[in-house]
Design a protein around this motif. Structure first.
Motif, PDB file in Angstrom:
ATOM      1  N   TRP A   2      16.415 -22.128  18.354  1.00 58.49           N
ATOM      2  CA  TRP A   2      15.912 -20.791  18.648  1.00 58.49           C
ATOM      3  C   TRP A   2      14.420 -20.635  18.367  1.00 58.49           C
ATOM      4  O   TRP A   2      13.816 -21.371  17.595  1.00 58.49           O
ATOM      5  N   SER A   3      13.841 -19.667  19.035  1.00 53.42           N
ATOM      6  CA  SER A   3      12.540 -19.124  18.638  1.00 53.42           C
ATOM      7  C   SER A   3      12.798 -17.680  18.235  1.00 53.42           C
ATOM      8  O   SER A   3      13.635 -16.996  18.829  1.00 53.42           O
ATOM      9  N   TYR A   4      12.080 -17.237  17.196  1.00 51.87           N
ATOM     10  CA  TYR A   4      12.308 -15.868  16.733  1.00 51.87           C
ATOM     11  C   TYR A   4      11.033 -15.248  16.204  1.00 51.87           C
ATOM     12  O   TYR A   4      10.021 -15.923  15.975  1.00 51.87           O
ATOM     13  N   MET A   5      11.091 -13.943  16.054  1.00 46.50           N
ATOM     14  CA  MET A   5      10.070 -13.186  15.353  1.00 46.50           C
ATOM     15  C   MET A   5      10.733 -12.554  14.133  1.00 46.50           C
ATOM     16  O   MET A   5      11.946 -12.314  14.154  1.00 46.50           O
ATOM     17  N   TRP A   6       9.955 -12.311  13.092  1.00 50.56           N
ATOM     18  CA  TRP A   6      10.560 -11.695  11.905  1.00 50.56           C
ATOM     19  C   TRP A   6       9.581 -10.740  11.226  1.00 50.56           C
ATOM     20  O   TRP A   6       8.367 -10.843  11.376  1.00 50.56           O
ATOM     21  N   ILE A   7      10.168  -9.817  10.477  1.00 49.01           N
ATOM     22  CA  ILE A   7       9.390  -8.939   9.600  1.00 49.01           C
ATOM     23  C   ILE A   7      10.069  -8.918   8.235  1.00 49.01           C
ATOM     24  O   ILE A   7      11.286  -8.869   8.135  1.00 49.01           O
ATOM     25  N   GLY A   8       9.279  -8.971   7.185  1.00 47.72           N
ATOM     26  CA  GLY A   8       9.756  -8.775   5.826  1.00 47.72           C
ATOM     27  C   GLY A   8       9.140  -7.494   5.284  1.00 47.72           C
ATOM     28  O   GLY A   8       7.935  -7.273   5.430  1.00 47.72           O
ATOM     29  N   PHE A   9       9.950  -6.642   4.679  1.00 45.92           N
ATOM     30  CA  PHE A   9       9.454  -5.326   4.277  1.00 45.92           C
ATOM     31  C   PHE A   9      10.244  -4.819   3.075  1.00 45.92           C
ATOM     32  O   PHE A   9      11.333  -5.306   2.760  1.00 45.92           O
ATOM     33  N   LYS A  10       9.701  -3.818   2.418  1.00 45.84           N
ATOM     34  CA  LYS A  10      10.391  -3.169   1.298  1.00 45.84           C
ATOM     35  C   LYS A  10       9.891  -1.743   1.164  1.00 45.84           C
ATOM     36  O   LYS A  10       8.915  -1.350   1.823  1.00 45.84           O
ATOM     37  N   GLY A  11      10.541  -0.962   0.303  1.00 45.80           N
ATOM     38  CA  GLY A  11      10.119   0.414   0.097  1.00 45.80           C
ATOM     39  C   GLY A  11      11.302   1.339  -0.110  1.00 45.80           C
ATOM     40  O   GLY A  11      12.455   0.982   0.138  1.00 45.80           O
ATOM     41  N   LEU A  12      11.013   2.550  -0.545  1.00 41.62           N
ATOM     42  CA  LEU A  12      12.059   3.510  -0.883  1.00 41.62           C
ATOM     43  C   LEU A  12      12.839   3.993   0.336  1.00 41.62           C
ATOM     44  O   LEU A  12      13.981   4.422   0.214  1.00 41.62           O
ATOM     45  N   ARG A  13      12.238   3.921   1.525  1.00 43.78           N
ATOM     46  CA  ARG A  13      12.895   4.449   2.722  1.00 43.78           C
ATOM     47  C   ARG A  13      13.729   3.393   3.459  1.00 43.78           C
ATOM     48  O   ARG A  13      14.367   3.700   4.465  1.00 43.78           O
ATOM     49  N   SER A  72       0.806  -1.219   0.000  1.00 44.87           N
ATOM     50  CA  SER A  72       0.000   0.000   0.000  1.00 44.87           C
ATOM     51  C   SER A  72       0.835   1.263   0.000  1.00 44.87           C
ATOM     52  O   SER A  72       0.320   2.347  -0.216  1.00 44.87           O
ATOM     53  N   SER A  73       2.146   1.147   0.269  1.00 49.36           N
ATOM     54  CA  SER A  73       2.998   2.333   0.323  1.00 49.36           C
ATOM     55  C   SER A  73       4.310   2.043  -0.383  1.00 49.36           C
ATOM     56  O   SER A  73       4.917   1.003  -0.159  1.00 49.36           O
ATOM     57  N   MET A  74       4.749   2.967  -1.224  1.00 49.86           N
ATOM     58  CA  MET A  74       6.034   2.791  -1.893  1.00 49.86           C
ATOM     59  C   MET A  74       7.189   3.125  -0.968  1.00 49.86           C
ATOM     60  O   MET A  74       8.323   2.736  -1.215  1.00 49.86           O
ATOM     61  N   GLU A  75       6.924   3.869   0.123  1.00 48.61           N
ATOM     62  CA  GLU A  75       8.005   4.313   1.003  1.00 48.61           C
ATOM     63  C   GLU A  75       8.469   3.218   1.947  1.00 48.61           C
ATOM     64  O   GLU A  75       9.656   2.961   2.093  1.00 48.61           O
ATOM     65  N   LEU A  76       7.526   2.550   2.633  1.00 46.71           N
ATOM     66  CA  LEU A  76       7.859   1.473   3.564  1.00 46.71           C
ATOM     67  C   LEU A  76       6.623   0.610   3.736  1.00 46.71           C
ATOM     68  O   LEU A  76       5.579   1.091   4.169  1.00 46.71           O
ATOM     69  N   ASP A  77       6.746  -0.671   3.392  1.00 44.81           N
ATOM     70  CA  ASP A  77       5.569  -1.525   3.422  1.00 44.81           C
ATOM     71  C   ASP A  77       5.909  -2.898   3.980  1.00 44.81           C
ATOM     72  O   ASP A  77       6.962  -3.468   3.675  1.00 44.81           O
ATOM     73  N   LEU A  78       5.014  -3.415   4.791  1.00 39.75           N
ATOM     74  CA  LEU A  78       5.155  -4.752   5.365  1.00 39.75           C
ATOM     75  C   LEU A  78       4.763  -5.790   4.323  1.00 39.75           C
ATOM     76  O   LEU A  78       3.690  -5.703   3.723  1.00 39.75           O
ATOM     77  N   VAL A  79       5.637  -6.774   4.101  1.00 38.78           N
ATOM     78  CA  VAL A  79       5.363  -7.852   3.145  1.00 38.78           C
ATOM     79  C   VAL A  79       4.861  -9.096   3.880  1.00 38.78           C
ATOM     80  O   VAL A  79       3.909  -9.740   3.478  1.00 38.78           O
ATOM     81  N   HIS A  80       5.508  -9.437   4.991  1.00 39.50           N
ATOM     82  CA  HIS A  80       5.081 -10.566   5.818  1.00 39.50           C
ATOM     83  C   HIS A  80       5.723 -10.428   7.188  1.00 39.50           C
ATOM     84  O   HIS A  80       6.664  -9.644   7.381  1.00 39.50           O
TER      85      HIS A  80
END
Length: 291
Positions: free
Chosen positions: A93-104, A21-29
């Motif tokens: 291990w147990s972990y948390m993760w974020i996948g993201f992309k964007g211009l910022r 939804s945003s080109m600047e910073l967006d959550l992918v998963h």
């Protein structure tokens, strides 16, 4: 309204297939997982991914360098860069993760402390991390309001990472002032970096610097949270691991290359570090990278 792909179980919770939804910073998963022993991932990604280690241990390997990862660490995966990461056999291990992309993303990651040569950093406070992830998991509907909530929560998480890095730098400066910039520690590390392939001991390092072994150990315990003997051992073992994967040298040749005159002593030390013999480690890593 359309739900995103939402998985919620005791061992694995994730949000996937998020529409951008945003080109600047967006959550992918994003997600949380309690991994099984030797649970491994080997892939080249199209987005940035940060893993936050909550408990347990494992390793992360990228571009010929292997890192030992433990609770309180986070590591970055960059787009287009092949990586391998794997849970420990005894303490997965147990972990948390974020996948993201964007211009910022590049500017934000720089402020978080990440760089090409610094892919593993101290992670934020565990409770604050859980709070950010819970806010993200509260919005699983694929509508405009949901995407705005996720964008806001992602920005809040990134702000937490930036603040964590700033606090780390502040503590580092205080510690450097307290220890007088610790020239002895720097000299010891430099000596290990240039002499690890020889049969050096802790006494050799202390003698070279001109201080006692006891004082040198206190410096390492204060700054690195380990003894100098353990630092030297881990340094040699991870050099050996890189040689096992990156070269065709025999186990004996690799033992010689990291300062061991006795191949059996080297193999026992390597197995204590990684849970596998050098030969089995090489076979296992090759199988991972050919998945």
């Amino acid at each position: 309204m359309v739900n995103v792909k939402y998985t919620n179980s005791q061992e694995y919770r994730s949000l996937e297939d998020l529409s951008l939804s945003s080109m600047e910073l967006d959550l992918v998963h994003m997600g949380k997982e309690q991994c099984l022993p030797y649970h491994a991932c080997s892939a080249t990604r199209e987005e940035y991914i940060i893993h936050f280690i909550i408990s347990g241990t494992g390793f992360y390997s990228v571009e010929g360098v292997t890192y030992s990862i433990s609770p309180g660490h986070m590591f970055l995966i960059s787009p287009g860069v092949p990586t391998v990461y794997c849970a420990d056999v005894n303490d997965p291990w147990s972990y948390m993760w974020i996948g993201f992309k964007g211009l910022r993303t590049n500017a934000i990651l720089k402020q978080c402390g990440f760089s090409k040569n610094r892919l593993v950093l101290p992670s934020p406070d565990k409770d604050k991390l859980h709070q950010c992830f819970d806010e993200l998991f509260d919005h699983v509907v694929q509508d405009y309001a949901g995407s705005l909530f996720r964008e806001a929560a992602l920005l809040k998480l990134m702000a937490l990472l930036v603040n964590t890095h700033q606090e780390f730098l502040k503590q580092e400066r205080v510690q450097d002032d307290y220890l007088g910039k610790n020239q002895h520690l720097d000299a010891a590390i430099e000596y290990i970096n240039t002499h690890y392939m020889k049969d050096i001991s802790v006494s050799d390092i202390a003698e070279h610097i001109g201080i006692s072994q006891g004082y040198l150990n206190r410096i390492f315990n204060e700054r690195a949270n380990m003894t100098i003997r353990n630092y030297l051992l881990e340094f040699r073992m991870y050099k050996a691991a890189n040689l096992l994967v990156g070269t065709n040298l025999s186990v004996k040749e690799i033992a010689d290359n990291v300062g061991y005159t006795d191949q059996l002593v080297f193999s026992k030390a390597f197995k204590r570090q990684f849970g596998l013999s050098p030969k089995n480690y090489r076979t296992y890593r090759y199988s991972l990278e050919n998945l």
